[in-house]
Design an enzyme around this catalytic site. Structure first.
Site, mmCIF file in Angstrom:
data_model
loop_
_atom_site.group_PDB
_atom_site.id
_atom_site.type_symbol
_atom_site.label_atom_id
_atom_site.label_comp_id
_atom_site.label_asym_id
_atom_site.label_seq_id
_atom_site.Cartn_x
_atom_site.Cartn_y
_atom_site.Cartn_z
ATOM 1 N N VAL A 178 -6.669 -8.657 2.258
ATOM 2 C CA VAL A 178 -6.481 -8.924 3.683
ATOM 3 C C VAL A 178 -5.201 -8.235 4.151
ATOM 4 O O VAL A 178 -4.152 -8.393 3.519
ATOM 5 C CB VAL A 178 -6.376 -10.439 3.957
ATOM 6 C CG1 VAL A 178 -6.150 -10.692 5.446
ATOM 7 C CG2 VAL A 178 -7.619 -11.171 3.467
ATOM 8 N N ASP A 197 -1.257 -0.997 -3.805
ATOM 9 C CA ASP A 197 -2.596 -0.822 -3.240
ATOM 10 C C ASP A 197 -2.854 0.600 -2.749
ATOM 11 O O ASP A 197 -1.976 1.247 -2.179
ATOM 12 C CB ASP A 197 -2.759 -1.806 -2.074
ATOM 13 C CG ASP A 197 -4.203 -1.978 -1.648
ATOM 14 O OD1 ASP A 197 -5.089 -1.911 -2.513
ATOM 15 O OD2 ASP A 197 -4.432 -2.214 -0.453
ATOM 16 N N HIS A 198 -4.076 1.074 -2.970
ATOM 17 C CA HIS A 198 -4.531 2.378 -2.480
ATOM 18 C C HIS A 198 -3.552 3.500 -2.815
ATOM 19 O O HIS A 198 -3.122 4.268 -1.951
ATOM 20 C CB HIS A 198 -4.798 2.328 -0.974
ATOM 21 C CG HIS A 198 -6.102 1.702 -0.613
ATOM 22 N ND1 HIS A 198 -7.315 2.319 -0.837
ATOM 23 C CD2 HIS A 198 -6.397 0.498 -0.063
ATOM 24 C CE1 HIS A 198 -8.292 1.531 -0.441
ATOM 25 N NE2 HIS A 198 -7.754 0.403 0.015
ATOM 26 N N HIS A 250 -12.557 -5.197 -0.050
ATOM 27 C CA HIS A 250 -11.580 -4.637 0.870
ATOM 28 C C HIS A 250 -12.042 -4.883 2.308
ATOM 29 O O HIS A 250 -13.205 -5.187 2.549
ATOM 30 C CB HIS A 250 -11.425 -3.138 0.633
ATOM 31 C CG HIS A 250 -10.691 -2.789 -0.623
ATOM 32 N ND1 HIS A 250 -10.007 -1.606 -0.788
ATOM 33 C CD2 HIS A 250 -10.522 -3.466 -1.780
ATOM 34 C CE1 HIS A 250 -9.456 -1.568 -1.982
ATOM 35 N NE2 HIS A 250 -9.767 -2.688 -2.608
ATOM 36 N N GLY A 251 -11.130 -4.735 3.267
ATOM 37 C CA GLY A 251 -11.500 -4.878 4.671
ATOM 38 C C GLY A 251 -11.925 -6.280 5.053
ATOM 39 O O GLY A 251 -12.749 -6.472 5.948
ATOM 40 N N SER A 272 0.833 -1.209 0.000
ATOM 41 C CA SER A 272 0.000 0.000 0.000
ATOM 42 C C SER A 272 0.862 1.252 0.000
ATOM 43 O O SER A 272 2.052 1.218 0.361
ATOM 44 C CB SER A 272 -0.911 0.024 1.229
ATOM 45 O OG SER A 272 -0.145 0.274 2.399
#
Length: 291
Positions: free
Chosen positions: A234, A84-85, A211-212, A50
């Site tokens: 994850v 990611d993100h 997500h989450g 991320s």
């Protein structure tokens, strides 16, 4: 084994009505644990870095990315790398040379029109370089006079019609959807809106990403996959496993100073968590895809 691509792993999973597990990595122990867990379970996996993890590593992507590439190339199962993100265009542009085949471009903090424009520009740049792009909607419209919710807030839900328009206009390859999971949960007590998952799967022609997922019990994960989720992210679950094991180790050995001791038990705890989650998603798929 050659480095796999996220797009290939997700496409094959979708064809088999399964899901690929994508684990967020922060340390070398995370990398080794995810690969070892995937090998134990005999299933492909995605290693995710991320933007927050990059910031933690002094803003440098390459050291962790190169370690992940080296581990992936020595793995006995297909392993892909995903960024990611990502909110920074500068970081986005580092992805191809660092070994990443995919990026989750996150402009969800912006109003819809700005999110769409930023995502479209990212997609055009990325597709020209062979990158697979995931994105998500931002504020989810409120109902009955209520203000809109952030996509990661409890109660937020992705609207199928809005999602379909966003996918068509942005050109993304996958969409992260708000269906009841929440980032950074430390208990596995969340429940999903499975009717909405099925509606989204029936409405969109791109893979759905959850997500989450650390906050979901095994049954919820399995149901999500059965109803159309094809990539499951994850992160927190690994950190819970690692931190818990290290706490227990140090509590029993207050004199310990050699980090290899407690990092070993932390890594082993993460391996077990990877195996448990992968098996909850349905276990190894038939055959093993290549890059």
């Amino acid at each position: 084994m050659p480095l796999a691509t996220t797009g290939d792993l997700v496409t094959r999973a979708a064809a088999a009505r399964r899901a690929v597990a994508a684990f967020n990595i922060i340390t070398l122990e995370h990398v080794e644990a995810v690969v070892a867990g995937a090998e134990t379970a005999g299933t492909p996996v995605v290693l995710q870095v991320s933007e927050n993890a990059v910031k933690y590593r002094y803003g440098r992507l390459l050291p962790l990315a190169r370690a992940a590439v080296a581990a992936a190339e020595r793995a006995t199962v297909p392993v892909a790398l995903h960024l990611d993100h990502v909110q920074s265009d500068t970081l986005l542009r580092q992805a191809p040379e660092a070994g990443f085949s995919s990026v989750m471009y996150d402009a969800s903090r912006l109003p819809y029109a700005e999110n769409l424009a930023a995502t479209r520009a990212a997609v055009d740049w990325a597709h020209a370089r062979g990158l697979w792009i995931e994105a998500e909607l931002g504020q989810v419209g409120g109902k009955n006079g209520q203000p809109p919710l952030d996509a990661h807030a409890p109660g937020a839900r992705t609207d199928p019609a809005e999602a379909r328009a966003f996918v068509a206009d942005s050109g993304v390859d996958a969409l992260a959807v708000a269906v009841g999971s929440v980032h950074a949960m430390t208990t596995r007590t969340a429940t999903l809106d499975h009717d909405l998952v099925k509606r989204l799967a029936g409405t969109l022609d791109v893979p759905l990403v959850l997500h989450g997922s650390s906050g979901l019990p095994d049954g919820e994960l399995a149901a999500a996959v059965a109803h159309g989720i094809t990539k499951v992210n994850v992160g927190t679950a690994l950190n819970i496993a690692m931190t818990g094991a290290i706490r227990e180790y140090l509590a029993a050995r207050p004199e310990a100073v050699d980090s290899r001791g407690y990092l070993t038990v932390g890594r082993e705890a993460m391996v077990r968590t990877v195996v448990e989650i992968v098996r909850a998603l349905g276990g190894p798929p038939p055959g093993r895809p290549t890059a």
